[in-house]
Design an enzyme around this catalytic site. Structure first.
Site, PDB file in Angstrom:
ATOM      1  N   GLU A   1       0.739 -21.696  18.881  1.00 53.85           N
ATOM      2  CA  GLU A   1       0.002 -22.958  18.904  1.00 53.85           C
ATOM      3  C   GLU A   1       0.046 -23.601  17.524  1.00 53.85           C
ATOM      4  OE1 GLU A   1      -4.304 -24.718  20.402  1.00 53.85           O
ATOM      5  OE2 GLU A   1      -4.224 -22.649  19.708  1.00 53.85           O
TER       6      GLU A   1
ATOM      7  N   CYS B   1      -4.157 -21.536  24.484  1.00 54.63           N
ATOM      8  CA  CYS B   1      -5.307 -20.977  23.794  1.00 54.63           C
ATOM      9  C   CYS B   1      -6.560 -20.923  24.668  1.00 54.63           C
ATOM     10  CB  CYS B   1      -5.541 -21.732  22.494  1.00 54.63           C
ATOM     11  SG  CYS B   1      -6.537 -20.820  21.283  1.00 54.63           S
TER      12      CYS B   1
ATOM     13  N   LYS C   1      -2.876 -29.265  26.733  1.00 53.24           N
ATOM     14  CA  LYS C   1      -4.018 -28.357  26.808  1.00 53.24           C
ATOM     15  C   LYS C   1      -5.086 -28.929  27.735  1.00 53.24           C
ATOM     16  CE  LYS C   1      -6.709 -25.520  23.560  1.00 53.24           C
ATOM     17  NZ  LYS C   1      -6.892 -25.274  22.106  1.00 53.24           N
TER      18      LYS C   1
END
Length: 290
Positions: A56, A167, A126
């Site tokens: 990331e 994440c 995301k």
């Protein structure tokens, strides 16, 4: 001997592929991050990797104050152009970690996936933004700078269907379950857990998603740099469908290249057939984009 070696290679080609995970040390100078990334991609190819996955925010320091300054458009920004070129020159699939993406007046935390001919296969924005407040330890609000994505992302490589999260996405088991229901055999999460949540939950979450869904899970972190404002936990990890940790890259910049055996997925799902035992007459997990 030659025939035996050819036979072994055919078996690997049919049931396995080789995955490289790069734990990159991220610098404040974008071009250095890109150049170092391209070097790792070349090294992965030399080790016969079929796919290389990046962390990331690999081209930028992680932080809401940095996202606007490092943001690029996709696929014509400098990082995208470099990844496209590296994929084509090395004839390799690239899961391009994430970069801050600029689209009009919005910013996203976006993972790009590149084919061995250099084309952009797909991208994942995301879905769940990292907004947390743990008193006296860490407060962070991605939503102060970023917008959330609104879709799930799957693609297939070497006979393996892969689902992508970023994440904080890993904390939402429903998302992983949808990927499993859609036939994924692997989940890949470019991620940058911190020094508070990392020790508590980093490995636990990966093993949980792996065990619950009987698939491989890979989380790729930046290397740990204690002098930065946001200190990544590191410990890039590969977990198999039994929930067993196969590789842990600790904290320094490094790379692991591992064979992924898809027969293990079939083996686990056959021996513990939870997918077929689920009581969908009582409960279910639904993808609302269907």
């Amino acid at each position: 001997m030659v025939i035996a070696n050819i036979a072994k290679q055919l078996v690997r080609t049919m049931s396995t592929f080789r995955l490289a995970l790069v734990q990159l040390q991220v610098d404040e100078i974008k071009v250095k991050n890109i150049d170092r990334t391209v070097s790792f991609i070349s090294d992965a190819k030399k080790q016969n990797a079929d796919i290389v996955a990046l962390p990331e925010c690999f081209n930028s320091p992680y932080g809401i104050q940095h996202f606007p300054n490092y943001a690029e458009s996709i696929p014509d920004g400098e990082t995208s152009v470099a990844l496209s070129k590296a994929a084509k020159e090395n004839s390799i699939y690239i899961i391009g970690g994430t970069i801050p993406e600029r689209d009009g007046n919005k910013l996203y935390n976006t993972c790009t996936i590149w084919g061995p001919n250099g084309t952009l296969i797909t991208k994942h924005r995301k879905v769940h933004l990292f907004d947390i407040d743990i008193p006296k330890k860490i407060t962070f609000r991605e939503s102060d700078s970023l917008s959330a994505g609104n879709s799930l992302t799957m693609f297939e490589v070497k006979g393996c269907k892969i689902g992508i999260g970023i994440c904080y996405d890993i904390r939402f088991e429903e998302m992983a379950r949808i990927y499993r229901n859609k036939g994924c055999q692997m989940l890949i999460y470019p991620a940058a857990f911190n020094m508070t949540t990392g020790p508590m939950h980093w490995s636990l979450l990966q093993r949980s998603r792996s065990n619950d869904n009987q698939l491989y899970v890979a989380c790729i972190s930046p290397a740990r740099v204690p002098s930065t404002g946001y200190v990544a936990y590191g410990h890039t990890q590969l977990t198999n469908p039994w929930g067993e940790v196969l590789h842990d890259l600790e904290t320094q910049e490094s790379m692991v290249v591992a064979d992924i055996d898809l027969k293990v997925v079939d083996e686990v799902r056959a021996q513990i057939p939870t997918f077929f035992q689920r009581r969908t007459d009582l409960y279910d997990t639904i993808w609302k984009k269907d």
